[in-house]
Structure formats: structure tokens, C-alpha cells
Design a protein around this motif. Structure first.
Motif, PDB file in Angstrom:
ATOM      1  N   LEU A   1      59.375  75.247  25.273  1.00 34.79           N
ATOM      2  CA  LEU A   1      58.068  75.723  25.744  1.00 34.79           C
ATOM      3  C   LEU A   1      56.939  75.086  24.947  1.00 34.79           C
ATOM      4  CD1 LEU A   1      58.768  79.501  26.437  1.00 34.79           C
ATOM      5  CD2 LEU A   1      58.596  77.611  28.059  1.00 34.79           C
ATOM      6  N   ALA A   2      57.124  75.033  23.621  1.00 37.44           N
ATOM      7  CA  ALA A   2      56.064  74.450  22.790  1.00 37.44           C
ATOM      8  C   ALA A   2      55.824  72.995  23.177  1.00 37.44           C
ATOM      9  CB  ALA A   2      56.446  74.549  21.310  1.00 37.44           C
ATOM     10  N   SER A   3      56.907  72.221  23.326  1.00 35.98           N
ATOM     11  CA  SER A   3      56.738  70.797  23.647  1.00 35.98           C
ATOM     12  C   SER A   3      56.150  70.610  25.026  1.00 35.98           C
ATOM     13  CB  SER A   3      58.060  70.068  23.587  1.00 35.98           C
ATOM     14  OG  SER A   3      58.855  70.569  22.574  1.00 35.98           O
ATOM     15  N   VAL A   4      56.641  71.414  26.000  1.00 39.80           N
ATOM     16  CA  VAL A   4      56.130  71.272  27.366  1.00 39.80           C
ATOM     17  C   VAL A   4      54.643  71.610  27.398  1.00 39.80           C
ATOM     18  CG1 VAL A   4      56.226  72.272  29.660  1.00 39.80           C
ATOM     19  CG2 VAL A   4      58.315  71.611  28.517  1.00 39.80           C
ATOM     20  N   LEU A   5      54.294  72.672  26.671  1.00 41.77           N
ATOM     21  CA  LEU A   5      52.889  73.088  26.617  1.00 41.77           C
ATOM     22  C   LEU A   5      52.019  71.942  26.104  1.00 41.77           C
ATOM     23  CD1 LEU A   5      51.900  75.980  27.246  1.00 41.77           C
ATOM     24  CD2 LEU A   5      51.546  76.251  24.802  1.00 41.77           C
ATOM     25  N   LEU A   6      52.445  71.345  24.990  1.00 41.33           N
ATOM     26  CA  LEU A   6      51.651  70.254  24.408  1.00 41.33           C
ATOM     27  C   LEU A   6      51.650  69.034  25.324  1.00 41.33           C
ATOM     28  CD1 LEU A   6      52.672  70.546  20.660  1.00 41.33           C
ATOM     29  CD2 LEU A   6      50.589  71.326  21.763  1.00 41.33           C
ATOM     30  N   SER A   7      52.818  68.721  25.891  1.00 37.28           N
ATOM     31  CA  SER A   7      52.896  67.560  26.791  1.00 37.28           C
ATOM     32  C   SER A   7      51.944  67.719  27.962  1.00 37.28           C
ATOM     33  CB  SER A   7      54.306  67.403  27.347  1.00 37.28           C
ATOM     34  OG  SER A   7      55.151  66.861  26.400  1.00 37.28           O
TER      35      SER A   7
ATOM     36  N   VAL B   1      55.556  68.641  36.301  1.00 40.31           N
ATOM     37  CA  VAL B   1      55.865  69.701  35.339  1.00 40.31           C
ATOM     38  C   VAL B   1      57.377  69.872  35.238  1.00 40.31           C
ATOM     39  CG1 VAL B   1      55.617  72.142  34.833  1.00 40.31           C
ATOM     40  CG2 VAL B   1      53.675  70.860  35.737  1.00 40.31           C
ATOM     41  N   GLY B   2      58.042  69.893  36.398  1.00 40.79           N
ATOM     42  CA  GLY B   2      59.486  70.062  36.398  1.00 40.79           C
ATOM     43  C   GLY B   2      60.185  68.955  35.614  1.00 40.79           C
ATOM     44  N   GLN B   3      59.765  67.717  35.863  1.00 49.56           N
ATOM     45  CA  GLN B   3      60.340  66.584  35.138  1.00 49.56           C
ATOM     46  C   GLN B   3      60.129  66.727  33.643  1.00 49.56           C
ATOM     47  OE1 GLN B   3      61.794  63.432  35.431  1.00 49.56           O
ATOM     48  NE2 GLN B   3      62.655  64.355  37.271  1.00 49.56           N
ATOM     49  N   THR B   4      58.912  67.130  33.286  1.00 46.59           N
ATOM     50  CA  THR B   4      58.590  67.277  31.873  1.00 46.59           C
ATOM     51  C   THR B   4      59.509  68.313  31.225  1.00 46.59           C
ATOM     52  OG1 THR B   4      56.320  66.775  32.441  1.00 46.59           O
ATOM     53  CG2 THR B   4      56.691  67.732  30.291  1.00 46.59           C
ATOM     54  N   VAL B   5      59.724  69.419  31.930  1.00 44.32           N
ATOM     55  CA  VAL B   5      60.597  70.461  31.380  1.00 44.32           C
ATOM     56  C   VAL B   5      62.000  69.914  31.163  1.00 44.32           C
ATOM     57  CG1 VAL B   5      61.690  72.666  31.877  1.00 44.32           C
ATOM     58  CG2 VAL B   5      59.273  72.344  32.369  1.00 44.32           C
TER      59      VAL B   5
ATOM     60  N   LEU C   1      73.189  75.623  27.768  1.00 44.63           N
ATOM     61  CA  LEU C   1      72.204  74.572  28.015  1.00 44.63           C
ATOM     62  C   LEU C   1      72.097  74.259  29.512  1.00 44.63           C
ATOM     63  CD1 LEU C   1      70.577  73.081  25.974  1.00 44.63           C
ATOM     64  CD2 LEU C   1      72.251  71.257  26.029  1.00 44.63           C
ATOM     65  N   VAL C   2      73.252  74.130  30.152  1.00 39.60           N
ATOM     66  CA  VAL C   2      73.243  73.862  31.590  1.00 39.60           C
ATOM     67  C   VAL C   2      72.576  75.020  32.323  1.00 39.60           C
ATOM     68  CG1 VAL C   2      74.696  73.505  33.607  1.00 39.60           C
ATOM     69  CG2 VAL C   2      75.278  72.423  31.448  1.00 39.60           C
ATOM     70  N   VAL C   3      72.927  76.257  31.912  1.00 43.37           N
ATOM     71  CA  VAL C   3      72.340  77.426  32.559  1.00 43.37           C
ATOM     72  C   VAL C   3      70.816  77.413  32.383  1.00 43.37           C
ATOM     73  CG1 VAL C   3      72.166  79.928  32.420  1.00 43.37           C
ATOM     74  CG2 VAL C   3      74.401  78.832  32.383  1.00 43.37           C
ATOM     75  N   MET C   4      70.380  77.083  31.172  1.00 50.38           N
ATOM     76  CA  MET C   4      68.939  77.070  30.915  1.00 50.38           C
ATOM     77  C   MET C   4      68.259  76.009  31.787  1.00 50.38           C
ATOM     78  SD  MET C   4      66.918  76.676  27.316  1.00 50.38           S
ATOM     79  CE  MET C   4      67.720  78.028  26.524  1.00 50.38           C
ATOM     80  N   ALA C   5      68.913  74.845  31.920  1.00 50.78           N
ATOM     81  CA  ALA C   5      68.336  73.793  32.765  1.00 50.78           C
ATOM     82  C   ALA C   5      68.199  74.282  34.200  1.00 50.78           C
ATOM     83  CB  ALA C   5      69.213  72.546  32.708  1.00 50.78           C
ATOM     84  N   VAL C   6      69.249  74.948  34.681  1.00 51.12           N
ATOM     85  CA  VAL C   6      69.209  75.411  36.073  1.00 51.12           C
ATOM     86  C   VAL C   6      68.104  76.446  36.257  1.00 51.12           C
ATOM     87  CG1 VAL C   6      70.479  76.713  37.803  1.00 51.12           C
ATOM     88  CG2 VAL C   6      71.623  74.895  36.535  1.00 51.12           C
ATOM     89  N   VAL C   7      68.006  77.412  35.320  1.00 46.06           N
ATOM     90  CA  VAL C   7      67.002  78.471  35.451  1.00 46.06           C
ATOM     91  C   VAL C   7      65.594  77.873  35.432  1.00 46.06           C
ATOM     92  CG1 VAL C   7      65.977  80.459  34.303  1.00 46.06           C
ATOM     93  CG2 VAL C   7      68.457  80.278  34.500  1.00 46.06           C
TER      94      VAL C   7
END
Lengths: 655, 350
Positions: free
Chosen positions: A154-160, A269-273, A314-320
Motif C-alpha cells: 500500500l505504501a509503495s502503491v500510494l507513493l507510485s 493502478v491495477g498494474q502498479t499494484v 501471496l497468490v491469494v493477496m494478488a487475486v484479492v
């Protein structure tokens, strides 16, 4: 009237015969001669000028000294005092704040919040996915690590996004800025994740702050690029209409550009995440907390049971995350009832958190390590015959001979062959750039390891392209196959790269082949998809015209679909090379050798830092070289074809 | 400072050149080069070359030419949506080229509106908000601009579609929205850039009639760009024919059809039904010796086709009358040869 055809008719056949037949022979004469000369040179000069590897090479020591100097002056040099240290503090503070928030909300509170956001974004289905995902984190026993990873992401995505979206909008409206940014973004996108880390350590030390900075930089490229593309593609007639009504630039931006670009910006945004998620995991190598740490430990001990929960989480987090972002791209402004529902879900979660306490109830956790390791051991032993045969065949038949040739040849021969191949395929400019990049690894002291990495990349790319091409063609031709394959590809593309190492390691143990296999599996989905889309995009009228001439399906494929999809297929090759390279370097963690191993040991041992940093630079150079060659070929539309066809068409016209 | 008797739009020596070093071309000897040579020498393309014209208030002025002739660029230069390379533009007394960005915005907001070939609607807004968009840009409060937009909605005959999205409308309806949006800010000048060329022929006829009606009711000055000659003839009081960026001929429909300036224009107007464009004034001749002058009389502005019933009713030559004075005669033979495009016996265009 009749005189002129009589007079001209005999002349052209003579012409076409005199140029046509030898032209075919000519086309093969030069390459054949080149191959013969290369083989002869190899046999003659084998073993000379090979630039063998030396762990104590001067460039490594120099870079090591640089780190010593930076560490000594971290609190003295103004660059560090007034810029770097503040960036580090700020990035660290954003991450710590988010981590603290998640910890205070506790498992139940965070799950409630995520479910509420899912409800807002995509209704009950997305909410259910989010809830199931958070339950999975708890059940797998990795909730605290998941929270740390989530905070980092979240922190990185926010800054990006904070930096990337405005920059992207600006670049979409200013051609000049676009031209300035494009080469930088190009390099950023082919840079393997690993290469980002070493410079981060140099400037920001290790830990979560450095991880956030590295991830922000890594994930900002798609944010800028896709946003710029979205803004640029906004219908020019709408923009012009707005200007014709006397709108200011700001009014046009607010009322035309942004609303029309919104769906695509959501894609950015999705790509960035997704990029952030895969980077955050690798950042475990520079001591970032979270799920990545478990995976890295597991990989280094070849302990599948240890890393499986983290990998699955990790996979679950990516999917969510993917579901929530894609759903919010589609949805309009939420209705009041939806808002109330989302708030209620969040409050439920927070209330439950009060009852359950901050963590996940320990009694509900499944302990998987033991059984998983037993299963892995069983699989290893019972399938040993097959896996061992596959591994040995690839290693003995492909990897070893190629590596022997590449590392055993004099450097000038390798460079010469690379230059010739690149020149023919991608034109002189790309060829020179590519070979310069390749040669630049020699003064870094990494020629031999570069050749080793190149071996794995070439083999991996060849396998990935062969498999991806077959899948892509098959699914372009058969809608049913495509429908079956699509969800698999979708799932595969949302997974962070590290995850691919897991099954490969489980089956094949730590070896070079494992890295190649992971690279192949990683690069396969985009290659298959690009090939399929390229063939699917071939104009139906061209296909219809070919069928109306009585072509068989094979003829339609070979003579119409594939030539017309040439650009997409070459783009697929480009993607395949870049992705295989990224994965093969990561494969240094599981015995991949070459540059990847140097990078890893650079993080592990302070004495090897110089070598690690140099290896990071070398991977980037290899990446640029491979990218130039493949993309250069894609950028030269059918030049060879047009050179080949005049003779033929000329002959036909006369007949 | 209105130079020419209150023209709505006055254009003098206008150039628009695309390419490297475009600004130096108009004032140099390069300006006289033919297009192909100019391109070869400098890499520049002259989209508009040395155009001078003046549009009268309340007039429908048509700019016609094939694609690539520079007509769309010309009309965009008028409000500097495309920045001209050289020349003067005056709209209702205001020097457009000297205008500051703020003045230019005011001009676009209040005095000149434009209708586009591809409509340029905002797909994420409903019809009413699209019509009100220009007013929104001006800062008109929401309630007032929506009220005004509703008026225009019924003016263009789209009642009941206020909340529809543009992509649910047909092409003709979308262009009505575009028209309403342009009219919403009560402009003095309306610019049309091939507004109907993306529409079906039948819808196109409807829309042309709509424009004629609006022109009658509102009386706005219109500059209408088209590549369709029949559209130009139907709407235009005067027509400028463009080729390679320059104006080849400027005149009334009758002048273009009757006396094409060169082979290019002649080729354009060859298939025009002359009987529907040319009037008796154009073909009448002096009476021959001994010809009877007691036949039926018709006004000189009568179109040939409308004179046919009269000619069928009598064998005598028709007397052509202008301002109560006989200016010549036409007989059946004259009418037939004029309609077929053969040289008239009289050839008298005094």
C-alpha cells in the motif's frame, strides 16, 4: 497499341531469371559463409581470450570501496543529509504508519475493511473474495507477515500513484516530456527486479524504507506509461470540441481527459499494484519484512513446506487486490445503500476485532509444513525417474553444450556473432547498441557469468517461445481451447514472479534447470496471449479472401495469419526474452548460477557487495541488449519480406 | 475598426503551413512554388495558401473541396484551433490573430461556435449535460444552464432524450446534440466542419433542412465546410472552391455552374443538374429579328426547371423580366440546350 506489349514482354522474364534465381542463392551464400567462418574461428581460437571470472576483480573492489565511502559519509555529505535521508525517513514513515494501522485494526478489523472496500468496488462477489482471502491468510498462519506485506504494497502503491499519475497525465499531453521519459521507462521496464535492489542498499541501506523506495520506483513505470497512453488516446474530436467552446487547459483536463481516460487509468493502478506486490516479495532480500522473508528463507534451504504458506498467501493477496482494482475500474459512483453496506461490514470487522483480539485466533490455524514436506519428498522420490530424466536431458543436451561454446569462445567471436545476428534482424543501430551493452559487461569483470546467464536465458526463451507459440496458435484457431486456457492465463499473469520458483523447486531441487523451468512457466502466459491476440486481430476479410481462393486451413495459417500477425509475434518474443531474463536472474536463489547468484551473494555477504552491484548492472545491460535485438526486429515491418517478393510478383505479373 | 463595411468574417492573405520552419515560407519566394515542389524543397505542406475572403453578416458561406484541399484547416484557423502561419483574420471587428489567450477564449465562448464532423460529444455525459457543456465552461450556474439546454433540446427536436448517453443515439441525433451545444451559447458565427458527411444520405437531407430552418429562424452567420457539391449548392449563398490550399473560385452557385473558372471546377460541377441551378437570367438572349415578344413573361431569377411548364404551354419565346424591364428572351430550344449543357445559342450573360 499491340506493338508495345510485344516489344516489352520478352524483356522482363530475362530480367527476372537473371536476378531471381541467383538472388535466392545469394541470400544463403553470405549466412552460410558466415557460419562456416564462425565455426572455423571457434575451433581455431577456442579457449583463448575467454575472460574467466575472478571474485576479486578490480571493478568489484572499486564498488565495494564506494559502499564503504557512502557508509562513512552517510551523515556528512549534503546529498545524503538533505535528500536521500529524508526520502528514506518519509518512505519509512508512510510504511510504518500503514503497518501500525493494520496492526491496530487487527486481523478481523482489516478483513472487515477489505470486505467493505470489496463491496464498494464490486458488490457481494468481490466482498466475498476479499473475506475469503483474509481468512486464508489467517488459516495459513501468516497473518502478521501478510499485514507487513500489505503495508509495504500500500505504501509503495500510494507513493507510485502520487508521483506517477500526475506525471503520466502531463506526459500524455506534452510530446516533449513523453520523448524525455520514454527511454527511461523503457529501461525501467526491462530491468529485472533484482537489479533495483543493490543501488537501493547503497543509498537507503536495508530494511522496509529501502524496500518501499525500490518498489515505488519499480511500480511507477506502468503508472506513468499507461496513464500517458490513456490521456493521449482520448478522442481528439472531444478535446477539440472542448477547445472550440473556449475551455481552458485545466477545464479540458478536468471535463474531457480525466473522465474519458478513467477506465484505462484504473488499469494503470491495477498494474502498479501487481508490480508492487512482486517487488515487495523480492525486497525480502534487502530485509523487508513480510511474506517474502518466508519465501526467501525457504528457497535458500530448499524447504518447500516452510515457504508454501507464504507463497499461497501471496497468490491469494494478488487475486484479492486484482479483483478489487478491476471491479472498481468498472463500477460507477456507488449508491448510498452500497456505502451503508460497506460501512456496516467494516464496523462488524472492527467489533469482531474487539472480541477476538488483534491476531488471528491461533486455534484456527492449519500447520502445513510437515505434511507438505512429506508430500514433496514423496513426489521427489516417486517421480524421480521422470524429473531426473527431464532435467538431465535439458542440462546435457541444451544448457551444457551452449554454455561451453559461449564461455569457451574468445569474447570477440561472441560479440562478432551477436553483431551479425542483430544487424540482420534488427538493423545496424540496434545491433551496435546491443553489442556495446554486451561488451560492457567485460570491463565490469562479469563476462563469464554474463555468458552463463545468457545460456540459461536463450534456452529458457527458446522453450518458452516454442510452448507459448503452440498454445497461442492453438487457442487462436480453436475457440473452445481458448476458453479453457484463458482463465489459466489470467491467473498466471496475476501471480508474483517468486511463486513460480516454488513448484519448480519442489520437483527438481536446486539446479540451473529449475531456474530455466521457472522462467519458461513465467514467460509462457504473456507469450501465448500475445500470439493469440495477434492472430485473432488479423483482418477477417483477408482470411475470407484466402479461403475464397480455396486455401486449406494450414495455408491460411502459414500464408495469411502468421505473416499478418508478425508484429505481435515478434512482440511476444520480446516479452518472452525480458521475462525469462527476469526470472532466470531470480533463479540465482535456487542454484541458477551466473549473474543472479552474484546478486544474491552480494546481499548475503558484505564482502561481495561490489560484485553484486556490478552483476545488477550487468543484468540490466543484458536486458537492454536482448530487448534491442528482439524489439528492433519487431520494429522493422517486413523489410525482408518486401525484399524477397518483388521478383515473384514481377514474374507473376508477366505470366 | 471594421475595414470592409461590417463583414462578419474578414480573412486576408491567410497561410497555414505544416512542417519544419513553416513560418518563413509565406513571406519568401517559396510561397510561389507549386505544392509538390514546395514539399520537395522544404518538407513543408501548405494546407492553406494565401486565402482571402469575406463573409457577410447572416450569410451562409460554403467552403468546398476534396479531402486534403485544406478546407478543414481553413475553418479551424478562423478561431485559431489551428494556429495560422501568416495573414489577418477579423471576426466582427476583432483582430483574431492579435488576441491574447484570454480574449481568444472569450471569442470561442460567446461569439463563434463550431460543429464537428465526428460530433466531439463527451461519452460519459448525458445529452443535456453535453448541450450545457459550453455554458458550464463559461461558468453559468447549473440550474440556468440546464434550463437553456432544455430549450435547445426541443429546438433540435430531441425532447425526451435529455438523459440518454451519446452512444445510444443514432448519428443524426448525435449531430443534433452537437448543433444544440454550438447554439447554446448564442454565437454570432457558426462554423460547420463537414458536419453531415458521416451521416446516411436521407438523414443528411433532414439535417440540411434543419440547418436551413435554423438559419431562417436565428439568422446566424454560418461558414459551412463540405466535400459534397449538392450540399454546397443547396445551402450556400456563396461558395468558395478550394484546391491545394488555395481558393480556385468564389461565387454564387449559379456562377460556379455557369462559368467554372477552370477544368477542376468544371469537373466538379459537370454532373450538377443545371436546370435546377441556373436561372433564366443566365441563359436569356437578345430577341432575333422578327421574333415575337408577346409570349408569357417570367422573372429573371426563375430556375430553368421552373420555366419548363410555361414553355410547354406555349410555342412562343418566353420574355425574361428583371425589375419590370424585359432583359431578353428564351425559347424551348434554349431551355433544352441549357439543361443538357450544350452551348446555348444566345450565350448571352450580359
Amino acid at each position: 497499341m499491340t506493338a508495345s506489349p510485344v516489344r516489352t514482354a520478352p524483356a522482363p522474364p530475362v530480367l527476372s531469371e537473371s536476378t531471381g534465381v541467383p538472388a535466392v542463392r545469394d541470400r544463403w551464400r553470405t549466412p552460410a559463409a558466415a557460419v562456416v567462418a564462425t565455426v572455423a574461428a571457434y575451433l581455431l581460437f577456442r579457449g583463448s581470450a575467454t575472460l574467466p571470472h575472478d571474485d576479486e576483480a578490480a571493478p568489484f573492489r572499486l564498488l565495494g570501496d564506494l559502499r564503504e565511502w557512502v557508509d562513512a559519509n552517510r551523515n556528512a555529505s549534503p546529498v545524503f543529509l538533505f535528500l536521500v535521508n529524508y526520502v528514506r525517513l518519509f518512505a519509512g514513515a508512510v510504511n510504518d504508519g500503514l503497518a501500525l494501522l493494520l496492526r491496530e485494526l487487527g486481523w478481523a478489523g482489516t478483513a472487515g475493511l477489505a470486505t467493505g472496500i470489496g463491496w464498494l468496488a464490486g458488490g457481494p462477489r468481490t466482498a466475498a473474495t476479499a473475506l475469503a482471502g483474509f481468512c486464508a491468510f489467517g488459516v495459513l498462519g501468516v497473518w502478521p507477515q501478510s499485514a507487513d506485506t500489505l503495508a509495504l504494497v500500500l505504501a509503495s502503491v500510494l507513493l507510485s500513484l502520487l508521483l506517477g499519475l500526475p506525471l503520466g497525465v502531463w506526459a500524455g499531453r506534452s510530446v516533449r516530456l513523453r520523448r524525455l521519459l520514454d527511454p527511461v521507462l523503457d529501461v525501467m521496464q526491462i530491468m529485472p527486479t533484482f537489479a533495483y535492489l543493490a543501488p537501493m542498499v547503497l543509498f537507503f541501506q536495508i530494511g522496509p524504507a529501502a524496500a518501499v523506495v525500490a518498489t515505488t520506483i519499480y511500480a511507477i513505470a506502468p503508472a506513468i506509461r499507461i496513464t500517458a497512453l490513456a490521456v493521449e488516446r482520448v478522442s481528439p474530436s472531444a478535446v477539440e470540441a472542448s477547445a472550440s467552446l473556449g475551455a481552458t487547459r485545466w477545464q479540458t483536463l478536468r471535463t474531457v481527459h480525466l473522465p474519458l481516460a478513467r477506465p484505462t487509468i484504473a488499469l494503470a493502478v491495477g498494474q502498479t499494484v501487481m508490480m508492487a506486490l512482486s517487488m515487495v516479495v523480492i525486497a525480502a532480500l534487502i530485509a523487508a519484512p513480510g511474506l517474502g522473508a518466508g519465501i526467501v528463507t525457504g528457497l535458500s534451504r530448499a524447504d518447500v513446506g516452510l515457504m508454501l504458506p507464504s507463497g499461497v498467501a501471496l497468490v491469494v493477496m494478488a487475486v484479492v487486490l486484482d479483483r478489487i482494482v478491476t471491479a472498481s475500474a468498472r463500477s460507477a459512483v456507488p449508491a448510498r445503500s452500497t456505502l451503508v453496506g460497506a460501512a456496516a461490514l467494516t464496523l462488524c470487522g472492527v467489533a469482531a476485532s474487539g472480541l477476538l483480539g488483534n491476531g488471528f485466533p491461533p486455534g484456527w490455524t492449519l500447520h502445513l509444513a510437515g505434511p507438505v514436506n512429506e508430500a514433496v519428498t514423496w513426489a521427489k522420490f516417486s517421480w524421480y525417474g521422470v524429473t531426473d530424466a527431464v532435467r538431465n536431458l535439458t542440462t546435457e543436451a541444451l544448457l551444457n553444450p551452449l554454455q561451453e561454446v559461449l564461455t569457451g569462445s574468445p569474447w570477440w567471436l561472441v560479440a562478432g556473432v551477436a553483431l551479425a545476428v542483430a544487424w540482420r534482424g534488427a538493423g545496424p543501430r540496434n545491433a551496435v547498441v546491443a553489442v556495446c551493452c554486451l561488451l560492457a559487461t567485460a570491463p565490469l569483470g562479469l563476462w563469464q557469468h554474463t555468458m552463463e546467464t545468457l545460456t540459461t536465458v536463450l534456452v529458457g526463451t527458446a522453450l518458452a517461445l516454442a510452448a507459448g507459440f503452440t498454445l497461442g496458435v492453438a487457442s487462436a484457431l480453436s475457440p473452445r481451447f481458448s476458453a479453457a486456457l484463458r482463465p489459466l492465463l489470467d491467473a498466471a499473469q496475476t501471480m508474483p514472479s517468486f511463486v513460480y520458483l516454488l513448484p519448480a523447486l519442489a520437483l527438481f531441487g536446486a539446479s540451473r534447470f529449475t531456474a530455466v523451468l521457472a522462467g519458461v512457466v513465467y514467460a509462457l502466459p504473456p507469450v501465448a496471449r500475445l500470439v493469440q491476440d495477434g492472430i485473432g486481430a488479423v483482418s477477417p476479410s483477408a482470411v475470407e479472401a484466402a479461403r475464397s481462393c480455396g486455401s486449406t486451413e494450414w495455408q491460411v495459417l502459414w500464408k495469411v495469419r502468421l505473416p499478418l500477425a508478425r508484429g505481435a509475434i515478434l512482440l511476444a518474443a520480446n516479452q518472452g526474452v525480458v521475462m525469462t531474463l527476469a526470472m532466470v536472474v531470480v533463479g540465482g536463489l535456487v542454484g541458477g548460477g551466473g549473474l543472479g547468484y552474484d546478486v544474491v551473494s552480494g546481499f548475503a555477504q558484505r564482502a561481495d557487495f561490489g560484485m553484486g552491484l556490478a552483476a545488477g548492472v550487468a543484468t540490466v545491460l543484458v536486458g537492454i541488449a536482448l530487448d534491442r535485438i528482439t524489439r528492433g526486429a519487431a520494429g522493422r515491418p517486413a523489410r525482408k519480406v518486401s525484399r524477397r517478393f518483388p521478383g515473384k510478383t514481377g514474374k507473376k505479373r508477366i505470366a | 475598426m471594421v475595414p470592409s463595411g461590417g463583414a462578419a468574417i474578414e480573412v486576408r492573405g491567410l497561410w497555414k503551413i505544416f512542417g519544419p520552419g513553416a513560418d518563413r515560407v509565406p513571406h519568401s519566394s517559396l510561397a510561389r512554388l507549386p505544392p509538390a515542389l514546395l514539399r520537395e524543397r522544404t518538407g513543408c505542406v501548405a494546407a492553406v495558401r494565401d486565402v482571402t475572403l469575406s463573409v457577410r453578416p447572416g450569410e451562409v458561406f460554403v467552403v468546398m473541396g476534396l479531402s486534403g484541399s485544406g478546407k478543414s484547416t481553413l475553418v479551424r484557423c478562423l478561431t485559431r484551433l489551428v494556429e495560422p502561419s501568416a495573414g489577418e483574420i477579423t471576426i466582427a471587428g476583432q483582430d483574431v490573430r492579435a488576441a491574447t489567450p484570454a480574449q481568444l477564449r472569450q471569442l470561442r465562448r460567446h461569439r463563434v461556435s463550431m460543429v464537428f464532423q465526428h460530433f466531439g460529444l463527451l461519452p460519459h455525459r448525458g445529452v443535456l449535460d453535453n448541450i450545457a457543456y459550453g455554458l458550464e465552461i463559461q461558468g453559468v450556474p447549473r440550474a440556468r444552464r440546464r434550463r437553456r439546454a432544455e430549450e435547445l433540446l426541443s429546438l433540435v427536436g430531441l425532447d425526451g432524450f435529455a438523459d440518454a448517453r451519446p452512444d445510444t443515439l443514432s448519428g443524426g441525433m448525435r449531430q443534433r446534440v452537437g448543433l444544440a451545444r454550438a447554439l447554446a451559447c448564442e454565437p454570432e458565427v457558426l462554423l460547420f466542419d463537414e458536419p453531415f458527411s458521416a451521416l446516411d444520405p436521407l438523414i443528411r437531407r433532414d439535417m440540411q433542412a434543419e440547418v436551413t430552418r435554423l438559419h431562417r429562424e436565428v439568422g446566424t452567420t454560418m461558414v459551412f465546410v463540405t466535400h459534397d457539391l449538392s450540399e454546397a449548392l443547396r445551402l450556400g449563398e456563396r461558395i468558395a472552391i478550394m484546391r491545394d490550399g488555395g481558393i480556385v473560385q468564389l461565387g454564387t452557385p449559379e456562377e460556379l455552374v455557369g462559368t467554372p473558372a477552370d477544368g477542376h471546377v468544371a469537373a466538379f460541377v459537370r454532373d450538377v443538374p443545371r436546370g435546377e441551378v441556373l436561372s433564366l437570367r443566365w441563359i436569356c438572349r437578345r430577341p432575333r429579328d422578327g421574333e415575337r415578344l408577346d409570349g408569357p413573361a417570367l422573372a429573371s431569377g426563375t430556375v430553368i426547371r421552373d420555366a419548363v411548364p410555361t414553355a410547354m404551354g406555349t410555342a412562343l419565346p418566353i420574355v425574361v423580366v428583371e425589375n419590370g424591364r424585359a432583359v431578353g428572351v428564351v425559347d424551348r430550344l434554349d431551355l433544352l440546350s441549357a439543361m443538357s449543357g450544350l452551348p446555348t445559342t444566345g450565350a448571352g450573360r450580359a
